[in-house]
Enzyme design. Structure first.
Site, PDB file in Angstrom:
ATOM      1  CG  HIS A  99      -1.987   1.013   1.148  1.00  8.01           C
ATOM      2  ND1 HIS A  99      -1.750   2.344   1.389  1.00  8.01           N
ATOM      3  CD2 HIS A  99      -3.300   0.907   0.813  1.00  8.01           C
ATOM      4  CE1 HIS A  99      -2.878   3.019   1.202  1.00  8.01           C
ATOM      5  NE2 HIS A  99      -3.834   2.163   0.859  1.00  8.01           N
ATOM      6  CD  GLU A 173      -5.590   1.451  -2.971  1.00  9.85           C
ATOM      7  OE1 GLU A 173      -6.746   1.564  -2.594  1.00  9.85           O
ATOM      8  OE2 GLU A 173      -4.618   1.466  -2.203  1.00  9.85           O
TER       9      GLU A 173
HETATM   10  P1  PGA Z   1      -9.705   5.931   0.534  1.00  4.87           P
HETATM   11  O1  PGA Z   1      -8.496   4.914   0.756  1.00  4.87           O
HETATM   12  O2  PGA Z   1     -10.882   5.123   0.066  1.00  4.87           O
HETATM   13  O3  PGA Z   1      -9.930   6.564   1.877  1.00  4.87           O
HETATM   14  O4  PGA Z   1      -9.259   6.922  -0.498  1.00  4.87           O
HETATM   15  C1  PGA Z   1      -8.278   3.859  -0.131  1.00  4.87           C
HETATM   16  C2  PGA Z   1      -7.023   3.110   0.233  1.00  4.87           C
HETATM   17  O5  PGA Z   1      -6.043   3.743   0.653  1.00  4.87           O
HETATM   18  O6  PGA Z   1      -6.964   1.868   0.140  1.00  4.87           O
END
Ligand code: PGA
Length: 255
Positions: A99, A173
């Site tokens: 992440h 992401e």
């Molecule tokens: P968010 O986070 O939905 O608060 O933008 C997503 C993530 O970091 O997995």
């Protein structure tokens, strides 16, 4: 029923141990009902400590558990770390790897991520591998180049793992979308997921699923879910309240 989707709740460090357990105590029946009605896969990633007590509350709900991270090492003298095998023993089926917050706040490198992936596979956890470009890289039109660099070695590790996993998950992401309230355009999502599907299929024959994460909320979930090749969502802040999380899972899927 339209095809089943995957919804991952990444609670990060936003809920205390008590709040995490209380959430499940209060909402497990409703979540079980939603899972039954929709046929979707729902994966909860609470903090490490809350994993075992939550497991004990899951019953036949169908809710699956994942961890937010794992050690890059196997068992040994690594103070403060948690081995992937321990997470599997505690009933995690999934683990989030790489992440962007791990890279940003804990200086995790691509080499660390590769080690973590190997440990996760050894422990027979299904990895949820996060990839994504920074705002500057996005502005420079370098998204694919960045994603390709992040993915290539990881898919190679999956391909050559001594015990082949039953599947793996890639979560796209964009770093600039996480927690910002901004999401990529439908056009950008469609082109990235088309490319990702081809790239993954070409590199690795093991079954994969593709998720999107970054500022998903009940208002934008249905349109994001309509992206071709997208199998589900990784949700941060909107998974912290039952109402918004449930409303995302029950989004009317657009064909
Ligand atoms: P968010 O986070 O939905 O608060 O933008 C997503 C993530 O970091 O997995």
């Amino acid at each position: 029923m339209k095809s089943a989707k995957i919804f991952v709740a990444n609670w990060k460090m936003n809920k205390s141990y008590n709040d995490s357990v209380q959430f499940i105590r209060h909402h497990i029946d409703d979540l079980a009902q939603t899972i039954k009605q929709t046929g979707h896969k729902v994966i909860l990633c609470p903090n490490y400590l809350a994993i075992a007590p939550i497991r004990d509350l899951l019953g036949t709900s169908g809710l699956a558990l994942g961890a937010q991270n794992c050690s890059r090492h196997g068992f040994g003298s690594y103070t403060g770390d948690t081995a992937a095998s321990s997470l599997a023993q505690a009933s995690c089926t999934y683990v989030i790897i790489g992440h962007s917050e791990r890279k940003r706040f804990y200086c995790e490198t691509n080499i660390d991520i590769e080690h973590k992936l190997k440990e996760a596979l050894k422990a027979e956890l299904i990895p949820i591998i996060c990839i994504g470009e920074a705002a500057q890289e996005h502005a420079e039109g370098r998204t694919r180049e960045i994603l390709e660099a992040q993915l290539a070695s990881q898919l190679e590790i999956i391909n050559t793992a001594p015990a082949q996993p039953t599947g793996y998950i890639i979560a796209y992401e964009p770093i600039w979308a996480i927690g910002s309230g901004v999401t990529p355009s439908a056009h950008d999502l469609s082109s990235i997921f088309h490319w990702l599907a081809e790239f993954c299929a070409g590199k690795c024959s093991i079954e994969y699923k593709l998720l999107y994460g970054g500022s998903v909320n009940p208002t934008n979930a249905a349109s994001i879910l309509a992206t071709k090749h997208l199998d589900g969502l990784l949700i941060g802040s909107a998974s912290l309240e039952f109402a918004s999380f449930n409303s995302i899972i029950t989004s009317k899927l657009l064909s």
